[in-house]
Write a protein that holds these residues in place. Structure first.
Motif, PDB file in Angstrom:
ATOM      1  N   TYR A 527     -13.019   0.970  -5.843  1.00 23.45           N
ATOM      2  CA  TYR A 527     -12.103   1.760  -5.013  1.00 23.45           C
ATOM      3  C   TYR A 527     -11.549   0.892  -3.895  1.00 23.45           C
ATOM      4  O   TYR A 527     -12.198  -0.051  -3.434  1.00 23.45           O
ATOM      5  CB  TYR A 527     -12.877   2.945  -4.434  1.00 23.45           C
ATOM      6  N   VAL A 528     -10.329   1.201  -3.453  1.00 23.20           N
ATOM      7  CA  VAL A 528      -9.752   0.518  -2.297  1.00 23.20           C
ATOM      8  C   VAL A 528      -8.994   1.525  -1.439  1.00 23.20           C
ATOM      9  O   VAL A 528      -8.411   2.482  -1.955  1.00 23.20           O
ATOM     10  CB  VAL A 528      -8.812  -0.636  -2.734  1.00 23.20           C
ATOM     11  N   TYR A 529      -9.053   1.309  -0.141  1.00 20.72           N
ATOM     12  CA  TYR A 529      -8.350   2.148   0.837  1.00 20.72           C
ATOM     13  C   TYR A 529      -7.273   1.298   1.495  1.00 20.72           C
ATOM     14  O   TYR A 529      -7.550   0.185   1.964  1.00 20.72           O
ATOM     15  CB  TYR A 529      -9.337   2.664   1.882  1.00 20.72           C
ATOM     16  N   VAL A 530      -6.050   1.787   1.517  1.00 23.41           N
ATOM     17  CA  VAL A 530      -4.934   1.061   2.139  1.00 23.41           C
ATOM     18  C   VAL A 530      -4.458   1.854   3.348  1.00 23.41           C
ATOM     19  O   VAL A 530      -3.977   2.983   3.216  1.00 23.41           O
ATOM     20  CB  VAL A 530      -3.766   0.858   1.152  1.00 23.41           C
ATOM     21  N   ASP A 531      -4.615   1.271   4.517  1.00 26.40           N
ATOM     22  CA  ASP A 531      -4.111   1.865   5.755  1.00 26.40           C
ATOM     23  C   ASP A 531      -2.631   1.501   5.885  1.00 26.40           C
ATOM     24  O   ASP A 531      -2.287   0.334   6.088  1.00 26.40           O
ATOM     25  CB  ASP A 531      -4.902   1.333   6.951  1.00 26.40           C
ATOM     26  N   LEU A 532      -1.771   2.478   5.756  1.00 26.27           N
ATOM     27  CA  LEU A 532      -0.326   2.220   5.751  1.00 26.27           C
ATOM     28  C   LEU A 532       0.187   1.714   7.089  1.00 26.27           C
ATOM     29  O   LEU A 532       1.285   1.157   7.160  1.00 26.27           O
ATOM     30  CB  LEU A 532       0.417   3.491   5.346  1.00 26.27           C
ATOM     31  N   ALA A 533      -0.589   1.932   8.139  1.00 27.72           N
ATOM     32  CA  ALA A 533      -0.163   1.460   9.460  1.00 27.72           C
ATOM     33  C   ALA A 533      -0.526  -0.005   9.684  1.00 27.72           C
ATOM     34  O   ALA A 533      -0.088  -0.615  10.661  1.00 27.72           O
ATOM     35  CB  ALA A 533      -0.798   2.325  10.546  1.00 27.72           C
ATOM     36  N   ASP A 534      -1.312  -0.571   8.796  1.00 33.43           N
ATOM     37  CA  ASP A 534      -1.752  -1.955   8.935  1.00 33.43           C
ATOM     38  C   ASP A 534      -0.604  -2.909   8.639  1.00 33.43           C
ATOM     39  O   ASP A 534       0.228  -2.661   7.768  1.00 33.43           O
ATOM     40  CB  ASP A 534      -2.921  -2.220   7.991  1.00 33.43           C
ATOM     41  N   ASP A 535      -0.564  -4.046   9.352  1.00 33.02           N
ATOM     42  CA  ASP A 535       0.499  -5.032   9.141  1.00 33.02           C
ATOM     43  C   ASP A 535       0.471  -5.618   7.733  1.00 33.02           C
ATOM     44  O   ASP A 535       1.503  -6.088   7.231  1.00 33.02           O
ATOM     45  CB  ASP A 535       0.376  -6.164  10.172  1.00 33.02           C
ATOM     46  N   LEU A 536      -0.699  -5.624   7.092  1.00 34.70           N
ATOM     47  CA  LEU A 536      -0.836  -6.200   5.766  1.00 34.70           C
ATOM     48  C   LEU A 536      -0.725  -5.150   4.655  1.00 34.70           C
ATOM     49  O   LEU A 536      -1.033  -5.433   3.494  1.00 34.70           O
ATOM     50  CB  LEU A 536      -2.183  -6.925   5.645  1.00 34.70           C
ATOM     51  N   ALA A 537      -0.290  -3.958   4.995  1.00 42.05           N
ATOM     52  CA  ALA A 537      -0.252  -2.874   4.013  1.00 42.05           C
ATOM     53  C   ALA A 537       0.620  -3.227   2.805  1.00 42.05           C
ATOM     54  O   ALA A 537       0.221  -3.006   1.651  1.00 42.05           O
ATOM     55  CB  ALA A 537       0.249  -1.588   4.666  1.00 42.05           C
ATOM     56  N   GLU A 538       1.806  -3.777   3.046  1.00 44.58           N
ATOM     57  CA  GLU A 538       2.702  -4.073   1.929  1.00 44.58           C
ATOM     58  C   GLU A 538       2.103  -5.123   1.007  1.00 44.58           C
ATOM     59  O   GLU A 538       2.177  -5.008  -0.226  1.00 44.58           O
ATOM     60  CB  GLU A 538       4.055  -4.555   2.439  1.00 44.58           C
ATOM     61  N   ARG A 539       1.465  -6.135   1.583  1.00 42.18           N
ATOM     62  CA  ARG A 539       0.834  -7.160   0.748  1.00 42.18           C
ATOM     63  C   ARG A 539      -0.294  -6.553  -0.080  1.00 42.18           C
ATOM     64  O   ARG A 539      -0.459  -6.878  -1.257  1.00 42.18           O
ATOM     65  CB  ARG A 539       0.291  -8.289   1.629  1.00 42.18           C
ATOM     66  N   ARG A 540      -1.070  -5.681   0.517  1.00 39.82           N
ATOM     67  CA  ARG A 540      -2.167  -5.061  -0.223  1.00 39.82           C
ATOM     68  C   ARG A 540      -1.651  -4.172  -1.348  1.00 39.82           C
ATOM     69  O   ARG A 540      -2.237  -4.117  -2.435  1.00 39.82           O
ATOM     70  CB  ARG A 540      -3.052  -4.260   0.743  1.00 39.82           C
ATOM     71  N   LEU A 541      -0.567  -3.477  -1.095  1.00 32.46           N
ATOM     72  CA  LEU A 541       0.033  -2.656  -2.150  1.00 32.46           C
ATOM     73  C   LEU A 541       0.565  -3.533  -3.283  1.00 32.46           C
ATOM     74  O   LEU A 541       0.422  -3.187  -4.466  1.00 32.46           O
ATOM     75  CB  LEU A 541       1.152  -1.786  -1.576  1.00 32.46           C
ATOM     76  N   ASN A 542       1.167  -4.665  -2.946  1.00 26.39           N
ATOM     77  CA  ASN A 542       1.661  -5.581  -3.969  1.00 26.39           C
ATOM     78  C   ASN A 542       0.514  -6.131  -4.817  1.00 26.39           C
ATOM     79  O   ASN A 542       0.634  -6.281  -6.031  1.00 26.39           O
ATOM     80  CB  ASN A 542       2.437  -6.729  -3.325  1.00 26.39           C
ATOM     81  N   ASN A 543      -0.601  -6.472  -4.154  1.00 24.07           N
ATOM     82  CA  ASN A 543      -1.771  -6.953  -4.887  1.00 24.07           C
ATOM     83  C   ASN A 543      -2.291  -5.882  -5.846  1.00 24.07           C
ATOM     84  O   ASN A 543      -2.644  -6.159  -6.990  1.00 24.07           O
ATOM     85  CB  ASN A 543      -2.886  -7.340  -3.905  1.00 24.07           C
ATOM     86  N   LEU A 544      -2.330  -4.659  -5.346  1.00 24.48           N
ATOM     87  CA  LEU A 544      -2.806  -3.539  -6.155  1.00 24.48           C
ATOM     88  C   LEU A 544      -1.903  -3.329  -7.363  1.00 24.48           C
ATOM     89  O   LEU A 544      -2.368  -3.097  -8.484  1.00 24.48           O
ATOM     90  CB  LEU A 544      -2.855  -2.282  -5.283  1.00 24.48           C
ATOM     91  N   LEU A 545      -0.605  -3.430  -7.156  1.00 30.44           N
ATOM     92  CA  LEU A 545       0.364  -3.250  -8.234  1.00 30.44           C
ATOM     93  C   LEU A 545       0.251  -4.364  -9.267  1.00 30.44           C
ATOM     94  O   LEU A 545       0.351  -4.122 -10.478  1.00 30.44           O
ATOM     95  CB  LEU A 545       1.780  -3.208  -7.655  1.00 30.44           C
ATOM     96  N   ALA A 546       0.026  -5.587  -8.800  1.00 29.26           N
ATOM     97  CA  ALA A 546      -0.026  -6.732  -9.711  1.00 29.26           C
ATOM     98  C   ALA A 546      -1.289  -6.725 -10.559  1.00 29.26           C
ATOM     99  O   ALA A 546      -1.260  -7.101 -11.735  1.00 29.26           O
ATOM    100  CB  ALA A 546       0.057  -8.038  -8.920  1.00 29.26           C
ATOM    101  N   ARG A 547      -2.412  -6.263  -9.997  1.00 29.21           N
ATOM    102  CA  ARG A 547      -3.698  -6.372 -10.682  1.00 29.21           C
ATOM    103  C   ARG A 547      -4.165  -5.075 -11.346  1.00 29.21           C
ATOM    104  O   ARG A 547      -4.849  -5.106 -12.359  1.00 29.21           O
ATOM    105  CB  ARG A 547      -4.768  -6.870  -9.708  1.00 29.21           C
TER     106      ARG A 547
END
Length: 608
Positions: A527-547
């Motif tokens: 499981y992973v939690y993505v805080d949308l207010a975090d500065d790295l949110a977009e990068r984490r979403l991209n990683n999630l989408l890629a993997r």
């Protein structure tokens, strides 16, 4: 075209970036990160992704595929997709899902065997996620010939069951190179029109060759039932969904098996499992006016009449970006075993929701609240306290917020034991010490109250919060909690907004109460939690989408974004790319009722 745009916009999906990460040690990468500013790193990644896309386009043209045209069949379009850096052919199918691709592979294999008159029987394999078919080893030459013909469209592949390259099933050399393997993995590749979803070997079907010894057929590997059977043992027929589950409204036909493989097993989940959502439309002016009136203190807001914590009713708690639509897509895509879905709302219905499709029902708060004077409520804890009052709800169900999603195929065993015990998933985050107070964040106050009730009843002190995953619940346990903790339950029900007196009944108390009474266990889920207010949110979403390597994930924000429009665009882009296939619960899908069986066969039959 869509896939190319996604690749360019998501540098994390680049094959070059993936290779760099696999070859360069973590320590060295961290040194590079410290020395290179973030904008430069992003620019380099995008350049690599662009070069990767150009290379991809050249290979696609060489293989004869096209994003605008290309070879067609009567049931789909053959196109070239990239899987783990390799370019393969796949049948483009609107509405492709993980379960449909898996059921389709079983259906196609069975169809080829039936057409060729080859003896076979379906097996309850070691993995519930992959269907399995057994064939007498002496029939291997005839089988290979039939499957070569069945793979002539170019989308059929064969390989080993262990991770590795799949080989074109139409080539004699592919089969010759696998002659020493007694178990093979077959897959007719499928992709959705966007190219973001490709279902291959992970959604394939295993083929076992059983050797004949002393009048017995002997399995090449262990399975869940038996590894020897008489050569002349009688066959029976059963639904293919016994070996590859599909949602209840769908069907895939029948297949041959042995009576022992058709029987229910002790480790089968034989009970129905429903899903419950709580949802609110924050754009509804009537609902918003009522919330704002109570928030201004017309009714005190809380059961104890005190002032509200700033996070108890801020706008971010109620913001809807149509996450529910995509969460429903994730169920349709990755959890075909779910029976019914209940959407609990304040008399609201999403404009896009297809309520005519079997298995989904909207439930008004007024239908489930034991005390109608507790309404209206704007407190999720209060609503969660009443879920067990939903009419016709199954004993075992999953409770989801609309910002929780299934990220890849999941099984009932992720959440429930076959004997009915539930599983819960503890977070590393700890409940703060001390008693609940008005200064606490609402989530911390609720955790403290749950801790107090468990300590009073069982004499143990809980310390961990729960992950933001689907919550596996039992209706009877929730009803029991309502009786055992009558006062705390009543106070929570009557708190219109989150309050220091709330108890998190569905997301915490149920789990610990069931655990202490031997009806739940600690589970494990990726499981992973993505805080949308975090500065790295977009990068984490991209990683999630890629993997796409998590069972479930949650996207959440507890504070209002500085640029809400930019955040909304980021979330919408990610969700549309991750879940491009519409579910039958959307009116825009054009599906209002199940079509005649066999449904999965409509995804295209290889070699037909």
């Amino acid at each position: 075209m869509v896939r190319k745009q996604v690749s360019l916009n998501n540098p994390e999906a680049s094959a070059f970036v993936s290779t760099y990460r696999s070859l360069v040690p973590v320590g060295a990468r961290r040194k590079i990160v410290r020395r290179l500013p973030s904008p430069l790193r992003t620019s380099v990644k995008r350049s690599l992704a662009s070069a990767d896309a150009v290379r991809s386009a050249v290979v696609v043209r060489a293989l004869g595929g096209s994003r605008k045209g290309g070879r067609h069949t009567t049931e789909g379009r053959l196109r070239v997709v990239r899987v783990s850096g390799r370019h393969l052919r796949a049948m483009e199918v609107s509405g492709a899902t993980a379960w449909a691709a898996r059921a389709r592979n079983l259906h196609l294999l069975v169809a080829v065997l039936e057409e060729a008159g080859i003896d076979y029987f379906c097996v309850r394999g070691t993995s519930a996620a992959v269907p399995c078919v057994a064939v007498p080893a002496r029939l291997r030459p005839e089988l290979e010939a039939a499957l070569r013909l069945g793979s002539e469209d170019g989308a059929g592949y064969v390989g080993t069951v262990s991770p590795g390259q799949m080989r074109p099933g139409a080539l004699t050399a592919s089969w010759r190179g696998l002659r020493d393997q007694r178990v093979l993995r077959l897959a007719w590749y499928v992709c959705d029109p966007s190219g973001n979803l490709v279902f291959g070997r992970e959604s394939g079907c295993d083929l076992e060759f059983w050797e004949e010894r002393d009048g017995q057929l002997v399995a090449p590997r262990p399975n869940r039932v038996m590894t020897e059977v008489a050569v002349d043992a009688g066959r029976c027929w059963t639904e293919q969904k016994r070996f590859s589950p599909v949602p209840a409204p769908y069907a895939t036909g029948h297949a041959r098996t042995l009576p022992e493989f058709a029987a229910a097993l002790p480790d089968d989940h034989l009970f129905p499992i429903d899903v419950v959502y709580t949802w609110v439309d924050d754009s509804d002016p009537v609902w918003s006016a009522g919330r704002d009136a109570f928030r201004r203190g017309l009714d005190g807001g809380r059961a104890d009449g005190g002032s509200l914590h700033e996070q108890a009713a801020n706008d971010s708690r109620f913001t809807s970006r149509d996450e529910l639509k995509y969460s429903l897509r994730s169920i349709h895509q990755y959890a075909p075993w779910v029976r019914d879905i209940y959407l609990v709302t304040a008399g609201q219905v999403p404009a896009w929701l297809n309520t005519d499709f079997p298995g989904i029902r909207v439930v008004d708060h007024r239908e489930i609240f034991a005390d109608p004077y507790a309404l209206p409520t704007f407190n999720s804890h209060a609503i969660e306290s009443q879920l067990h009052h939903i009419k016709d709800l199954s004993e075992h169900f999953l409770y989801l917020n609309d910002d929780v999603f299934f990220g890849r195929p999941v099984q009932p065993g992720h959440f429930f034991h076959p004997n009915g015990l539930t599983k819960f998933f503890q977070s590393k985050a700890l409940i703060p010490s001390g008693r609940a107070s008005t200064e606490d964040l609402p989530v911390n106050a609720a955790g403290k109250n749950s801790r107090g009730l468990i300590a009073q009843h069982f004499g143990t002190v809980i310390s961990q919060k729960m992950k933001h995953t689907p919550h596996a619940l039992r209706r009877s346990i929730l009803a029991e909690i309502e009786q055992v903790y009558d006062k705390a339950h009543r106070v929570t029900q009557h708190s219109r907004f989150r309050s220091p007196s709330d108890v998190p009944i569905a997301s915490s108390l149920h789990h610990y109460y069931a655990y202490h009474s031997a009806r739940a266990t600690v589970g494990d889920i990726r499981y992973v939690y993505v805080d949308l207010a975090d500065d790295l949110a977009e990068r984490r979403l991209n990683n999630l989408l890629a993997r796409r390597n998590f069972d479930t994930f949650c996207m959440n924000d507890t504070v209002t974004a500085a640029d809400p429009e930019a955040q909304n665009r980021m979330v919408e882009t990610f969700l549309e790319a991750y879940f491009p296939v519409l579910s039958p619960f959307e009116t825009a899908s054009g599906i209002t009722a199940p079509r005649p069986a066999p449904r999965v066969a409509e995804l295209g039959r290889a070699g037909s």
